[in-house]
Design an enzyme around this catalytic site. Structure first.
Site, PDB file in Angstrom:
ATOM      1  N   ASN B   5       0.778  -1.347  -0.220  1.00  0.00           N
ATOM      2  CA  ASN B   5       0.086  -0.072  -0.133  1.00  0.00           C
ATOM      3  C   ASN B   5       0.807   1.293  -0.173  1.00  0.00           C
ATOM      4  O   ASN B   5       1.730   1.239   0.745  1.00  0.00           O
ATOM      5  CB  ASN B   5      -0.985  -0.041   1.192  1.00  0.00           C
ATOM      6  CG  ASN B   5      -1.885  -1.225   1.139  1.00  0.00           C
ATOM      7  OD1 ASN B   5      -2.564  -1.335   0.213  1.00  0.00           O
ATOM      8  ND2 ASN B   5      -2.140  -1.672   2.340  1.00  0.00           N
ATOM      9  N   GLY B   6       0.452   2.349  -0.928  1.00  0.00           N
ATOM     10  CA  GLY B   6       1.200   3.575  -0.833  1.00  0.00           C
ATOM     11  C   GLY B   6       0.776   4.369   0.241  1.00  0.00           C
ATOM     12  O   GLY B   6       0.048   3.952   0.865  1.00  0.00           O
ATOM     13  N   ALA B   9      -3.536   5.081  -1.572  1.00  0.00           N
ATOM     14  CA  ALA B   9      -4.248   4.038  -1.937  1.00  0.00           C
ATOM     15  C   ALA B   9      -4.282   2.725  -1.219  1.00  0.00           C
ATOM     16  O   ALA B   9      -2.849   2.466  -0.926  1.00  0.00           O
ATOM     17  CB  ALA B   9      -4.666   4.055  -3.462  1.00  0.00           C
ATOM     18  N   LYS B  20      -8.299  -1.021  -6.139  1.00  0.00           N
ATOM     19  CA  LYS B  20      -7.511   0.097  -5.842  1.00  0.00           C
ATOM     20  C   LYS B  20      -8.557   1.169  -5.216  1.00  0.00           C
ATOM     21  O   LYS B  20      -9.301   1.729  -5.674  1.00  0.00           O
ATOM     22  CB  LYS B  20      -6.743   0.638  -6.939  1.00  0.00           C
ATOM     23  CG  LYS B  20      -6.298   1.880  -6.433  1.00  0.00           C
ATOM     24  CD  LYS B  20      -5.019   2.318  -7.408  1.00  0.00           C
ATOM     25  CE  LYS B  20      -4.175   3.469  -7.104  1.00  0.00           C
ATOM     26  NZ  LYS B  20      -3.126   4.074  -7.666  1.00  0.00           N
ATOM     27  N   ASP B 107       5.671   7.352 -12.510  1.00  0.00           N
ATOM     28  CA  ASP B 107       6.119   6.790 -11.531  1.00  0.00           C
ATOM     29  C   ASP B 107       6.907   5.351 -12.208  1.00  0.00           C
ATOM     30  O   ASP B 107       6.428   4.119 -11.757  1.00  0.00           O
ATOM     31  CB  ASP B 107       5.214   6.039 -10.468  1.00  0.00           C
ATOM     32  CG  ASP B 107       5.765   5.370  -9.292  1.00  0.00           C
ATOM     33  OD1 ASP B 107       7.004   5.439  -9.096  1.00  0.00           O
ATOM     34  OD2 ASP B 107       5.128   4.566  -8.531  1.00  0.00           O
TER      35      ASP B 107
END
Lengths: 339, 190
Positions: B5-6, B9, B20, B107
């Site tokens: 998990n970032g 989200a 997501k 990214d």
């Protein structure tokens, strides 16, 4: 680490000289340039610094003498080499060179942004933080990695404080804008949608400031100030959180004059609590521009052999923090951490 | 199953569907929080579809609801484990197609490129945006090169191969690759 360093700050409105050693700030004397109306006039600020340079230097030497530290005890002179207003930087650099020559000690050119970070690491328990540095001219998210302080995100146009000031001037609130915007925001009743501009890790405040000014036509000062603050602070907190996730660090340090804002602190505190990170704010005298931070980073640099010759001591108004070779942090500092 | 998990989200896989969800941030003003999550979710889904239309394999979008996207789960192997010069050249072609379509990924790493059914899929468009500037494209490529350097021993060969593929499909390739060198010198986007 050992030594006694006299540092001079003067990148913008605050002219400040301080003497520090590895233990604490021994003395500090400041004199602020206060524009009669509007914001900082670069030439007038530089003239102010020229006029008061000897006052702050003499004052700080006298204050130190009373505490048993003589001019002959000083090991090096440090000064803000940039970023900042060119005319102000040159004035302060001239004073620093003269002092270094007359006391016959080395000269240290300090990056102003890194001085904010290092004074925070000195005066709070933070050891390896992600730093949110928000002031009039600067807005950056910085963290140490492999020999440098990296900029993880920064403003693409103006600093957050400057965005507040621009709005405040159009709204007739006077300078600086931040404290008055904060006051008005407390009595707001509605949030007005304003442009939220985060591009990857970078920020843009100029359009937000313009949109806030335009919103005054249809909305109350209270609601606009509140919405401006909420939008701008959400942007910087988001980028700070991303940098935390990316670097896997677990400390956040707040620096710069905009850090005085209570709502910004609250938002950072919530974000940190939710992520399990620690949040640190230095006491007020070390938040805005101050001589102590320049003297302290000067001491760290002097101690690690990072000194310059007078011939190579040009100022750099666009001095980036990620240009600086961080000689004062040991290379094995990030033990076990990689990527 | 929970995946990494970032900051923004949480993601999970349910019955072959990748879900997501952009989570609420309690530090944010409520209306602003909802607006950001909704707008970004919509924008991400649109970019994923636009990228596929431009020839870049991406997950198929099944459903969008508020701040949740349901999409095809690309159950392949991340390129960071298998990359070679041939695959790197193919990445160059894909990134060229993406950039030519006016999209910047934001990214690009070898973890966000997945080998699945003999095709390279591009995933995680959470930081993507529409932009045609040399700078934005340069940063995109630079970030990818950094992952080559930090995780692959023969990164110089991989970079060369990428450039071959990138030049093949993109007229402004030289300009972008020139900018990549400049960005590298600035030492940002570490």
């Amino acid at each position: 680490m050992k030594g006694t360093v006299l540092g001079i700050e003067g990148t913008a409105w605050n002219l400040s000289a301080a003497i520090v050693n590895e233990k604490d700030v021994i003395a500090e004397v400041s004199d602020m340039y206060r524009p009669p109306i509007g914001g900082i006039h670069p030439r007038e600020a530089a003239q102010h610094h020229a006029k008061y340079a000897s006052y702050v230097v003499k004052g700080v030497l006298e204050e130190a003498r009373q505490k048993g530290v003589d001019a002959s005890d000083i090991d090096a002179i440090s000064f803000s080499q940039g970023p900042g207003l060119g005319a102000c930087l040159r004035t302060v650099a001239t004073a620093a060179r003269m002092l270094a020559i007359s006391l016959d000690v080395p000269l240290v050119g300090v990056n102003h942004c890194l001085a904010h970070v290092e004074v925070g690491r000195w005066k709070t328990p933070a050891t390896d933080p992600v730093t949110l540095y928000v002031s009039g001219a600067n807005s950056q998210v910085l963290a140490y990695r492999m020999g440098r302080y990296r900029v993880f995100g920064e403003t693409l146009d103006i600093g957050l404080g400057n965005a507040f000031d621009k709005f405040a001037r159009s709204a007739g609130l006077g300078h600086p804008g931040g404290p008055q915007i904060e006051q008005f925001a407390k009595n707001a009743s509605n949030y007005i949608p304003l442009p939220y501009v985060v591009k990857g890790m970078d920020l843009s405040f100029s359009g937000l400031s313009t949109a806030a000014t335009a919103a005054l036509k249809d909305h109350s000062m209270e609601d606009v100030c509140y919405s401006f603050q909420e939008t701008a602070f959400a942007m910087v907190v988001e980028v700070t959180e991303r940098a935390l996730a990316h670097t896997e660090k677990n400390e956040v340090l707040l620096a710069g004059g905009v850090g005085a804002n209570t709502r910004l602190r609250e938002m950072l505190d919530i974000m940190c609590t939710e992520r399990g990170a620690n949040f640190y704010v230095p006491e007020k005298r070390f938040m805005g521009d101050n001589g102590a931070m320049i003297a302290y980073l000067g001491l760290l640099m002097y101690d690690s052999g990072n000194v310059i010759d007078v011939e190579n001591s040009h100022v750099n108004p666009n001095f980036r923090p990620d240009e600086v070779d961080v000689t004062w942090i040991p290379r094995d500092f990030e033990k076990g951490r990689h990527s | 199953m929970n995946l990494t998990n970032g900051a923004e989200a949480v993601v999970r896989v349910e019955g072959g569907v990748f879900i997501k969800e952009r989570v609420s941030k309690s530090y944010r003003q409520k209306e602003l929080d909802e607006r950001i999550r909704k707008e970004r979710t919509k924008a991400e889904a649109r970019i994923i579809s636009d990228a596929r239309r431009a020839g870049v394999p991406t997950p198929i979008i099944y459903d969008i609801e508020n701040s949740t996207i349901k999409m095809q789960y690309i159950d392949g192997i991340a390129l960071k484990h298998v990359i070679d010069e041939n695959l790197s050249e193919q990445i160059g072609v894909l990134v060229a197609e993406l950039h030519a379509a006016g999209i910047v990924h934001g990214d690009l790493t070898t973890s966000n490129l997945i080998l699945f059914n003999d095709k390279i899929y591009m995933i995680d468009f959470g930081l993507s945006f529409y932009e045609g500037s040399v700078e934005a494209r340069g940063v995109d490529v630079h970030v990818l090169f950094r992952t080559f350097e930090s995780t692959h021993r023969n990164h110089e060969k991989l970079i060369e191969a990428f450039c071959r593929g990138y030049r093949k499909e993109f007229e402004q390739a030289d300009e972008v690759l020139e900018r990549v060198k400049e960005i590298e010198k600035r030492g940002r986007y570490a």
